[in-house]
Design an enzyme around this catalytic site. Structure first.
Site, PDB file in Angstrom:
ATOM      1  N   CYS A 116       0.805  -1.218   0.000  1.00  0.00           N
ATOM      2  CA  CYS A 116       0.000   0.000   0.000  1.00  0.00           C
ATOM      3  C   CYS A 116       0.844   1.276   0.000  1.00  0.00           C
ATOM      4  O   CYS A 116       0.327   2.368  -0.241  1.00  0.00           O
ATOM      5  CB  CYS A 116      -0.953   0.000   1.194  1.00  0.00           C
ATOM      6  SG  CYS A 116      -2.189  -1.316   1.122  1.00  0.00           S
ATOM      7  N   HIS A 257      -3.228   7.229   2.588  1.00  0.00           N
ATOM      8  CA  HIS A 257      -3.683   5.945   2.080  1.00  0.00           C
ATOM      9  C   HIS A 257      -5.083   5.678   2.615  1.00  0.00           C
ATOM     10  O   HIS A 257      -5.361   5.889   3.798  1.00  0.00           O
ATOM     11  CB  HIS A 257      -2.712   4.848   2.524  1.00  0.00           C
ATOM     12  CG  HIS A 257      -3.195   3.469   2.254  1.00  0.00           C
ATOM     13  ND1 HIS A 257      -3.648   3.070   1.014  1.00  0.00           N
ATOM     14  CD2 HIS A 257      -3.314   2.383   3.067  1.00  0.00           C
ATOM     15  CE1 HIS A 257      -4.016   1.801   1.069  1.00  0.00           C
ATOM     16  NE2 HIS A 257      -3.833   1.364   2.307  1.00  0.00           N
ATOM     17  N   ASN A 287     -10.341   0.425  -0.252  1.00  0.00           N
ATOM     18  CA  ASN A 287      -8.878   0.364  -0.253  1.00  0.00           C
ATOM     19  C   ASN A 287      -8.411  -0.256  -1.568  1.00  0.00           C
ATOM     20  O   ASN A 287      -8.566  -1.458  -1.793  1.00  0.00           O
ATOM     21  CB  ASN A 287      -8.408  -0.468   0.936  1.00  0.00           C
ATOM     22  CG  ASN A 287      -6.896  -0.528   1.052  1.00  0.00           C
ATOM     23  OD1 ASN A 287      -6.162  -0.132   0.143  1.00  0.00           O
ATOM     24  ND2 ASN A 287      -6.407  -1.043   2.177  1.00  0.00           N
TER      25      ASN A 287
END
Length: 333
Positions: A116, A257, A287
């Site tokens: 990520c 994020h 996500n």
């Protein structure tokens, strides 16, 4: 000789058409909209459902939009980097597939893998490549087809993730005090037990056993990951802010994020920012791993003005984390 820096000169994005909302998800697994919204703040996510299409497809769509928006000559692109955890194949690289589909004739391509944190790290690497003076134009793409590694029988993870891609064009400039300014990155290698895909690598290759026991799907120990993410992203942003004189009064946006709305809110609170100073797209995209930060830039592009101070921050598998300071280079509108 003037100092060379790297600036983003355009953003392109792509998300699949199919929307998997919480109502439909609740018919697939034991969950509901209230449970998901309370814990992570996700209402819906985009899923690439077409058979035979992978991460490279979304990356190519984002890059094609980027090339069209910036009107850049494809023959002037020096390199193309794709950051992803869901490559089309173990080899060749997803970036090489994207480059071939785009018809770039004078560029080389490679994948960068940092979960990520992929886009955050890759932007810094590509910036350093340009600052070296050897390269002038680099396309950086964050792209992930997370639906390909999600177990839709696991209520603890299937609500969290979606698919998407976004690309930026990074170019050389001699203009001072703009572009990639500073970064603070760290890795805590103790994160393996808490966030991983157990099988499919060289330690545990594919077998009937690994498939039958569903070991090729993402596993996450949510509470541990949440705790580390809140602490590290908040601390990293504070470090970047302090050493660059950034405060709530001169930070235009934090670009976090998009893993969990509570994590995002904790980062904003640490920096004493209002939520109007935070880029958020988690509610409708979920996500998307390496794609979350560039997708946020893509959505918020028209709100940005030249000289805006941005802090980008992320946390991911391997317990990679960090924050970077970027000064925006053009008026989005």
């Amino acid at each position: 000789m003037s100092k060379i820096n790297a600036i983003i000169t355009g953003v392109g994005g792509y998300v699949p058409d199919y929307v998997l909302n919480n109502e439909e998800l609740s018919r697939m697994v034991d969950t509901n909209d209230e449970w998901i919204m309370t814990r992570v703040g996700i209402k819906e996510r985009r899923i690439l459902t077409e058979e035979g299409l992978g991460t490279s497809y979304m990356a190519r769509k984002a890059a094609k939009q980027l090339l069209k928006k910036t009107d850049v000559d494809p023959d002037t692109i020096d390199a193309l980097i794709v950051t992803t955890s869901t490559a089309d194949y173990k080899f060749p690289s997803t970036a090489s597939i994207v480059l071939g589909k785009l018809g770039l004739k004078n560029a080389f391509a490679f994948d960068y893998w940092a979960a990520c944190c992929g886009f955050l790290y890759t932007l810094d690497v590509a910036g350093a490549m340009i600052q070296s003076g050897r390269y002038k134009k680099i396309i950086v793409i964050g792209a992930d087809k997370m639906s390909s590694v999600i177990d839709y029988k696991d209520r603890s993870t299937c609500a969290l993730f979606g698919d998407g891609a976004a690309a930026v064009l990074l170019e050389a400039t001699e203009e001072q005090d703009i572009g990639v300014m500073d970064s603070y990155f760290r890795t805590d290698g103790k994160g393996l037990p808490f966030l991983h895909i157990k099988a499919g690598g060289s330690v545990s290759p594919e077998t009937h056993f690994t498939v039958d026991h569903r070991l090729h799907y993402l596993y996450q120990e949510g509470r541990t990951v949440f705790r580390y993410a809140v602490t590290n992203m908040s601390d990293d942003c504070a470090i970047i802010a302090e050493r660059n004189g950034l405060t709530k009064d001169n930070i235009r946006f934090v670009v976090p994020h998009q893993a969990n709305m509570r994590i995002i809110e904790a980062v904003a609170k640490r920096l004493e920012l209002s939520m109007d100073q935070v880029m958020v797209n988690i509610e409708h995209f979920g996500n998307t791993s390496a794609a979350t930060i560039p997708l946020a830039l893509w959505e918020y592009e028209d709100k940005l003005k030249k000289g805006d101070n941005l802090i980008l921050t992320a946390f991911g598998a391997g317990f990679v984390h960090g924050a970077s300071y970027y000064k925006w280079a053009y008026d989005g509108k």
